[in-house]
Design an enzyme around this catalytic site. Structure first.
Site, mmCIF file in Angstrom:
data_model
loop_
_atom_site.group_PDB
_atom_site.id
_atom_site.type_symbol
_atom_site.label_atom_id
_atom_site.label_comp_id
_atom_site.label_asym_id
_atom_site.label_seq_id
_atom_site.Cartn_x
_atom_site.Cartn_y
_atom_site.Cartn_z
ATOM 1 N N GLN A 17 9.799 -4.371 11.151
ATOM 2 C CA GLN A 17 9.425 -4.977 12.427
ATOM 3 C C GLN A 17 8.030 -5.585 12.507
ATOM 4 O OE1 GLN A 17 8.871 -3.836 17.137
ATOM 5 N NE2 GLN A 17 10.076 -2.437 15.936
ATOM 6 N N ARG A 38 15.170 -9.647 -1.273
ATOM 7 C CA ARG A 38 15.841 -9.265 -2.512
ATOM 8 C C ARG A 38 17.290 -9.704 -2.452
ATOM 9 N NH1 ARG A 38 13.947 -3.494 -4.396
ATOM 10 N NH2 ARG A 38 13.691 -3.380 -2.153
ATOM 11 N N ASP A 73 14.107 -12.014 -6.984
ATOM 12 C CA ASP A 73 13.786 -10.679 -7.506
ATOM 13 C C ASP A 73 12.393 -10.775 -8.095
ATOM 14 O OD1 ASP A 73 13.373 -8.352 -8.820
ATOM 15 O OD2 ASP A 73 15.294 -8.313 -9.871
ATOM 16 N N THR A 74 11.435 -10.263 -7.357
ATOM 17 C CA THR A 74 10.031 -10.454 -7.766
ATOM 18 C C THR A 74 9.620 -9.471 -8.857
ATOM 19 O OG1 THR A 74 9.321 -9.032 -5.967
ATOM 20 C CG2 THR A 74 9.349 -11.389 -5.539
ATOM 21 N N LYS A 75 10.557 -8.653 -9.305
ATOM 22 C CA LYS A 75 10.245 -7.782 -10.452
ATOM 23 C C LYS A 75 10.846 -8.352 -11.730
ATOM 24 C CE LYS A 75 9.272 -3.621 -7.922
ATOM 25 N NZ LYS A 75 9.785 -2.376 -7.363
ATOM 26 N N ASN A 96 3.981 -6.691 4.570
ATOM 27 C CA ASN A 96 3.765 -5.333 5.136
ATOM 28 C C ASN A 96 4.501 -4.304 4.297
ATOM 29 O OD1 ASN A 96 6.288 -6.286 6.298
ATOM 30 N ND2 ASN A 96 6.234 -4.509 7.643
ATOM 31 N N PHE A 97 4.304 -4.418 2.958
ATOM 32 C CA PHE A 97 4.850 -3.412 2.060
ATOM 33 C C PHE A 97 4.025 -2.136 2.164
ATOM 34 C CE2 PHE A 97 6.113 -7.217 -0.597
ATOM 35 C CZ PHE A 97 7.455 -7.095 -0.318
ATOM 36 N N ARG A 104 1.561 -3.566 -7.537
ATOM 37 C CA ARG A 104 2.518 -3.099 -8.554
ATOM 38 C C ARG A 104 3.430 -4.226 -9.006
ATOM 39 N NH1 ARG A 104 2.360 1.506 -5.302
ATOM 40 N NH2 ARG A 104 4.238 0.977 -4.121
ATOM 41 N N GLU A 139 6.502 2.896 13.450
ATOM 42 C CA GLU A 139 6.074 2.735 14.842
ATOM 43 C C GLU A 139 5.515 4.005 15.497
ATOM 44 O OE1 GLU A 139 6.120 0.037 17.217
ATOM 45 O OE2 GLU A 139 5.119 1.578 18.397
ATOM 46 N N ASP A 168 4.252 -1.551 15.987
ATOM 47 C CA ASP A 168 4.839 -2.605 15.155
ATOM 48 C C ASP A 168 4.561 -3.999 15.714
ATOM 49 O OD1 ASP A 168 5.896 -1.068 13.152
ATOM 50 O OD2 ASP A 168 7.837 -0.823 14.094
ATOM 51 N N GLY A 247 -6.743 1.978 35.700
ATOM 52 C CA GLY A 247 -8.041 1.475 36.135
ATOM 53 C C GLY A 247 -8.541 2.153 37.395
ATOM 54 N N GLY A 248 -9.399 1.477 38.103
ATOM 55 C CA GLY A 248 -9.998 2.037 39.311
ATOM 56 C C GLY A 248 -9.144 1.834 40.562
ATOM 57 N N GLN A 249 -7.910 1.390 40.383
ATOM 58 C CA GLN A 249 -7.026 1.179 41.533
ATOM 59 C C GLN A 249 -5.898 2.201 41.453
ATOM 60 O OE1 GLN A 249 -8.027 -1.075 43.552
ATOM 61 N NE2 GLN A 249 -9.359 -2.302 42.256
HETATM 62 N N1 CAO Z 1 12.205 -8.146 -5.270
HETATM 63 C C1 CAO Z 1 11.963 -6.999 -5.942
HETATM 64 N N2 CAO Z 1 11.392 -5.919 -5.385
HETATM 65 C C2 CAO Z 1 11.045 -6.005 -4.080
HETATM 66 C C3 CAO Z 1 11.261 -7.171 -3.334
HETATM 67 C C4 CAO Z 1 11.866 -8.277 -3.975
HETATM 68 N N3 CAO Z 1 12.119 -9.430 -3.350
HETATM 69 N N4 CAO Z 1 10.815 -6.950 -2.071
HETATM 70 C C5 CAO Z 1 10.357 -5.683 -2.024
HETATM 71 N N5 CAO Z 1 10.486 -5.110 -3.239
HETATM 72 C C6 CAO Z 1 10.094 -3.761 -3.643
HETATM 73 C C7 CAO Z 1 8.620 -3.496 -3.504
HETATM 74 O O1 CAO Z 1 7.921 -4.079 -4.574
HETATM 75 C C8 CAO Z 1 8.595 -1.980 -3.513
HETATM 76 O O2 CAO Z 1 8.677 -1.540 -4.844
HETATM 77 P P1 CAO Z 1 7.749 -0.354 -5.449
HETATM 78 O O3 CAO Z 1 7.884 0.804 -4.517
HETATM 79 O O4 CAO Z 1 8.373 -0.115 -6.794
HETATM 80 O O5 CAO Z 1 6.369 -0.858 -5.519
HETATM 81 C C9 CAO Z 1 9.916 -1.624 -2.847
HETATM 82 O O6 CAO Z 1 10.666 -2.839 -2.777
HETATM 83 C C10 CAO Z 1 9.882 -0.990 -1.484
HETATM 84 O O7 CAO Z 1 8.843 -1.484 -0.667
HETATM 85 P P2 CAO Z 1 8.200 -0.562 0.440
HETATM 86 O O8 CAO Z 1 7.598 0.651 -0.222
HETATM 87 O O9 CAO Z 1 7.307 -1.360 1.271
HETATM 88 O O10 CAO Z 1 9.473 -0.131 1.310
HETATM 89 P P3 CAO Z 1 9.889 1.278 1.900
HETATM 90 O O11 CAO Z 1 11.212 1.061 2.527
HETATM 91 O O12 CAO Z 1 9.794 2.380 0.925
HETATM 92 O O13 CAO Z 1 8.780 1.554 3.053
HETATM 93 C C11 CAO Z 1 7.569 1.053 5.073
HETATM 94 C C12 CAO Z 1 8.877 0.906 4.286
HETATM 95 C C13 CAO Z 1 7.667 0.222 6.329
HETATM 96 C C14 CAO Z 1 7.339 2.515 5.455
HETATM 97 C C15 CAO Z 1 6.390 0.562 4.201
HETATM 98 O O14 CAO Z 1 6.689 -0.745 3.753
HETATM 99 C C16 CAO Z 1 5.050 0.554 4.905
HETATM 100 O O15 CAO Z 1 4.407 1.588 5.124
HETATM 101 N N6 CAO Z 1 4.555 -0.648 5.255
HETATM 102 C C17 CAO Z 1 3.248 -0.831 5.843
HETATM 103 C C18 CAO Z 1 3.210 -0.398 7.282
HETATM 104 C C19 CAO Z 1 4.261 -1.084 8.111
HETATM 105 O O16 CAO Z 1 4.370 -2.282 8.170
HETATM 106 N N7 CAO Z 1 4.998 -0.258 8.842
HETATM 107 C C20 CAO Z 1 5.858 -0.748 9.903
HETATM 108 C C21 CAO Z 1 7.191 -1.057 9.448
HETATM 109 S S1 CAO Z 1 8.085 -1.649 10.822
HETATM 110 O O17 CAO Z 1 8.510 -0.274 11.617
#
Ligand code: CAO
Length: 415
Positions: A17, A38, A73-75, A96-97, A104, A139, A168, A247-249
């Protein structure tokens, strides 16, 4: 008519989000937002809280309007090369990973700068630098660590989170402002920069008045507009203030006609000082206008419970809309408690484009919240969210890839 951000290209690496709300706003202002997902999976929210089998969820569609979707696939080494080509072509990378995920993948700030020194790299993270910088955050965690939960709810109950997604969507808004500011600075410096919006910081920014109250409390030991005054006690930290006005109201939520069976038959009522005499007249307590116990804001503070109970005796004789009409005639600030059903059916919100009906090829028609920020020279036209990878071929062609190269990359699992 052109759009404010025409020509700005956003490499949208966001999911869930917070990040998507930011890039959706930029898309509504006219940026070309290319969402990288992905292959085969996409943003996890496409399948979360699904209400139509096989269709992208409302969670996804309502956060990803006006974007293009490409799968990479960015890996995968060849996928990385496609991403590099996109980095060279775009102005802003938004992500926002979880902390460290971009590094990585091999896309450190230094590497991105090598590829494109004008690139702005904008991130949402749960926390800024410090003891919790490596933590994942959602969130409600942000609401708890940003001061919102400890100050929301009633004094005799536990901390409460709010339905407003201040962690969020609130942080997404902060990030969007950081991005356009960095774009503006780039017009003078020619350089990109990092933009960070931490969810804890964003929530605390929205709870600024509570940090104000913390300091007032420490100095005076009491806050006279809080419901704890005069009969309750204050501790060391800002307490939960129920529905008291920030506030003050002084204000409170009062019952209206029908409250026994309608959970939203309530109105927010503010005893604004300049209209006190009118309030007294409307509720039939004319003598309060001049009585020394009620005539001044200071005199009223220890009697707010009694005053609101008296106003409620009047509001309970009216529906929330009838009460609103009468009070508005007298300039008395108030607002009915609107349910989501009432908001969804509100004609005036449809007219302004704040609530919009969108057609989607798989799920059909649905309602969404349009752009809450209206620019007179850059109107927003809400377009449906993209299907997963809908624009992969189109974007690859724009990057200079031939049909054969695109097919080969797909066969290799890179896109
Ligand atoms: N191709 C290949 N790999 C991909 C990719 C793609 N197109 N897009 C994402 N990935 C991979 C990432 O590289 C990551 O890999 P590694 O863990 O091996 O480095 C993996 O997907 C997962 O990414 P993530 O850790 O961000 O995802 P998650 O579901 O485990 O966590 C969240 C989700 C939201 C908790 C975390 O991203 C986070 O803390 N973000 C920052 C704060 C934030 O925005 N929070 C609010 C989210 S909205 O409620």
């Amino acid at each position: 008519m052109g759009k404010a951000l025409d020509g700005v290209r956003i490499l949208d690496f966001t999911h869930v989000q917070s990040g998507p709300t930011c890039t959706q706003l930029l898309a509504w202002f006219g940026a070309d937002v290319i969402k990288v997902e992905r292959a085969g999976a996409g943003d996890i929210t496409r399948e979360q809280l699904r209400d139509v089998p096989g269709a992208d969820s409302l969670y996804f569609t309502m956060l990803n309007h006006n974007k293009r979707s490409v799968t990479i696939d960015t890996k995968n080494p060849e996928g990385k090369l496609v991403l590099e080509a996109l980095i060279q072509k775009c102005d802003v990378l938004v992500e926002n990973f979880a902390p460290g995920a971009l590094d990585r993948m091999g896309f450190t700030w230094e590497r991105i700068q090598e590829l494109n020194p004008r690139m702005i790299v904008a991130s949402v993270k749960g926390f800024g630098p410090g003891p919790y910088e490596d933590c994942k955050v959602y969130e409600n965690v942000a609401q708890c660590v940003g001061g919102a939960a400890s100050t929301t709810g009633f004094d005799d109950g536990p901390p409460v989170v709010t339905g407003a997604q201040i962690g969020d969507s609130g942080t997404g808004l902060h990030l969007a402002l950081g991005i356009v500011t960095a774009l503006y600075q780039r017009t003078m410096t020619g350089r990109g920069q990092k933009v960070l919006a931490a969810m804890q910081d964003g929530v605390l920014n929205l709870c600024r008045v509570k940090l104000r109250d913390q300091q007032r409390l420490e100095r005076t030991g009491v806050m006279k507009e809080y419901p704890q005054y005069p009969n309750g006690t204050f501790g060391e930290a800002v307490p939960r203030a129920g529905n008291a006005s920030g506030g003050g109201q002084p204000g409170w939520i009062l019952k209206c006609k029908g409250w026994e069976h309608d959970p939203n038959a309530y109105i927010y009522f503010i005893t604004q000082a300049p209209v006190w005499v009118k309030i007294c007249n409307v509720i039939g307590r004319e003598e309060w206008a001049t009585h020394p116990d009620y005539a001044t804001p200071d005199a009223r503070l220890p009697r707010l419970k009694e005053i609101f109970a008296e106003v409620e005796r009047w509001t309970m004789t009216k529906t929330k809309f009838e009460a609103m009409e009468v009070l508005n005639e007298h300039d008395i600030p108030c607002g009915p408690i609107l349910s989501m059903k009432e908001i969804a059916e509100d004609e005036s919100l449809r007219k302004t484009g704040t609530v919009v009906e969108v057609d989607h090829p798989v799920r059909g028609k649905y309602l969404t919240v349009g752009n809450p920020i209206k620019l007179s020279d850059s109107p927003t036209d809400v377009k449906r969210s993209p299907l997963l990878g809908e624009h992969t071929d189109e974007v690859m062609a724009e990057l200079g890839y031939s049909r054969e190269q695109i097919d080969a990359l797909r066969t290799a699992g890179a896109i």
